[in-house]
Design a protein around this motif. Structure first.
Motif, PDB file in Angstrom:
ATOM      1  N   PHE A 155       7.604   5.483  -1.094  1.00  0.00           N
ATOM      2  CA  PHE A 155       8.989   5.167  -1.425  1.00  0.00           C
ATOM      3  C   PHE A 155       9.423   5.755  -2.773  1.00  0.00           C
ATOM      4  O   PHE A 155      10.399   5.323  -3.357  1.00  0.00           O
ATOM      5  N   GLY A 156       8.656   6.734  -3.251  1.00  0.00           N
ATOM      6  CA  GLY A 156       9.017   7.405  -4.494  1.00  0.00           C
ATOM      7  C   GLY A 156       8.047   7.088  -5.628  1.00  0.00           C
ATOM      8  O   GLY A 156       7.440   6.013  -5.671  1.00  0.00           O
ATOM      9  N   GLN A 157       7.920   8.036  -6.544  1.00  0.00           N
ATOM     10  CA  GLN A 157       6.983   7.884  -7.643  1.00  0.00           C
ATOM     11  C   GLN A 157       7.422   6.836  -8.659  1.00  0.00           C
ATOM     12  O   GLN A 157       6.588   6.200  -9.307  1.00  0.00           O
ATOM     13  N   ALA A 158       8.719   6.663  -8.801  1.00  0.00           N
ATOM     14  CA  ALA A 158       9.218   5.665  -9.759  1.00  0.00           C
ATOM     15  C   ALA A 158       8.752   4.269  -9.370  1.00  0.00           C
ATOM     16  O   ALA A 158       8.315   3.472 -10.206  1.00  0.00           O
ATOM     17  N   ALA A 178       6.153   3.620  -7.431  1.00  0.00           N
ATOM     18  CA  ALA A 178       4.691   3.600  -7.514  1.00  0.00           C
ATOM     19  C   ALA A 178       4.224   3.353  -8.942  1.00  0.00           C
ATOM     20  O   ALA A 178       3.275   2.593  -9.180  1.00  0.00           O
ATOM     21  N   LYS A 179       4.870   3.984  -9.912  1.00  0.00           N
ATOM     22  CA  LYS A 179       4.483   3.822 -11.320  1.00  0.00           C
ATOM     23  C   LYS A 179       4.786   2.421 -11.839  1.00  0.00           C
ATOM     24  O   LYS A 179       4.139   1.933 -12.762  1.00  0.00           O
ATOM     25  N   ASP A 180       5.760   1.769 -11.227  1.00  0.00           N
ATOM     26  CA  ASP A 180       6.167   0.435 -11.678  1.00  0.00           C
ATOM     27  C   ASP A 180       5.305  -0.677 -11.075  1.00  0.00           C
ATOM     28  O   ASP A 180       5.435  -1.836 -11.438  1.00  0.00           O
ATOM     29  N   ALA A 181       4.399  -0.311 -10.153  1.00  0.00           N
ATOM     30  CA  ALA A 181       3.590  -1.313  -9.438  1.00  0.00           C
ATOM     31  C   ALA A 181       2.576  -1.966 -10.371  1.00  0.00           C
ATOM     32  O   ALA A 181       1.880  -1.288 -11.132  1.00  0.00           O
ATOM     33  N   ASP A 182       2.509  -3.273 -10.336  1.00  0.00           N
ATOM     34  CA  ASP A 182       1.545  -4.054 -11.112  1.00  0.00           C
ATOM     35  C   ASP A 182       0.663  -4.816 -10.129  1.00  0.00           C
ATOM     36  O   ASP A 182       1.114  -5.741  -9.456  1.00  0.00           O
ATOM     37  N   TRP A 228       0.827  -1.204   0.000  1.00  0.00           N
ATOM     38  CA  TRP A 228       0.000   0.000   0.000  1.00  0.00           C
ATOM     39  C   TRP A 228       0.863   1.256   0.000  1.00  0.00           C
ATOM     40  O   TRP A 228       0.567   2.218  -0.714  1.00  0.00           O
ATOM     41  N   MET A 229       1.941   1.230   0.786  1.00  0.00           N
ATOM     42  CA  MET A 229       2.813   2.410   0.857  1.00  0.00           C
ATOM     43  C   MET A 229       3.529   2.646  -0.469  1.00  0.00           C
ATOM     44  O   MET A 229       3.733   3.784  -0.881  1.00  0.00           O
ATOM     45  N   ILE A 230       3.896   1.564  -1.155  1.00  0.00           N
ATOM     46  CA  ILE A 230       4.499   1.709  -2.487  1.00  0.00           C
ATOM     47  C   ILE A 230       3.509   2.352  -3.436  1.00  0.00           C
ATOM     48  O   ILE A 230       3.831   3.289  -4.175  1.00  0.00           O
TER      49      ILE A 230
END
Length: 205
Positions: A97-100, A102-106, A90-92
């Protein structure tokens, strides 16, 4: 002539399952309120996931291991680690821990993780049949919770699976509160104050 005497010292520890079940009850209550749209957001769910879902059950896990309780150790330990993982996920997603990252989360990867926990919970449900009926009911609805979570994260029938997860999680909370209360009060009063139901007696005599 000298003799050597051997003494066995038994260390008695309290049953930690009441605290572990209370931790489970609290985190599923708060999390289900978000899924049922009674509350919104995850910011105030995360602390309960870490401190009640994770640390309370980890405490129960460690102390159950001292009691040579393999089932309790495995159950509380696995679900404690689950809530650590979910809180971190959830925190990711929220960009802690940064937008990079977060954007990489699948979210489909979460679905695969939930599927793995479904497999785990199924065989633990079989074990719960020989513990007591309240614990068995809790595990059955955790099964439904993971079915809903895995389906929703993968994107399969999202509305139905989300609702299934939400309702199942609330039911898990209700029965966990009861199980925690029974564990405390039955021990405290030295009698069956709140019945939990006898084991099924199918696999274990």
């Amino acid at each position: 002539m000298s003799t050597t005497e051997t003494q066995n010292v038994k260390i008695v520890t309290a049953d930690p399952s009441a605290l572990g079940l209370f931790g489970l009850a609290m985190v599923t209550l708060v999390a289900s309120s978000q899924k049922l749209e009674i509350t919104s957001g995850l910011s105030f769910v995360i602390p309960w996931a870490i401190f009640l879902g994770a640390f309370a059950q980890l405490f129960a896990c460690i102390n159950d291991s001292k009691r040579n309780n393999t089932f309790g150790t495995t159950a509380f330990g696995a679900y404690a680690l689950f809530w650590f993982g979910v809180a971190a996920s959830w925190m990711i997603k929220m960009g802690v821990f940064g937008q990079a990252l977060a954007k990489d989360a699948d979210t489909k990867q979460l679905g695969i993780a939930f599927l793995g926990y479904l497999v785990f919970t199924i065989f633990m449900t079989i074990g719960a049949m020989e513990t007591n009926k309240i614990l068995f009911i809790i595990f059955v609805f955790i099964d439904f919770l993971f079915i809903g979570l895995s389906m929703n994260s993968i994107g399969f029938i999202p509305e139905f699976s989300h609702r299934l997860a939400a309702i199942s999680e609330l039911i898990v909370s209700i029965f966990s509160f009861y199980g925690s209360a029974a564990s405390v009060l039955n021990t405290h009063f030295g009698r069956t104050f709140l019945p939990v139901g006898k084991p099924f007696g199918i696999f274990k005599k």
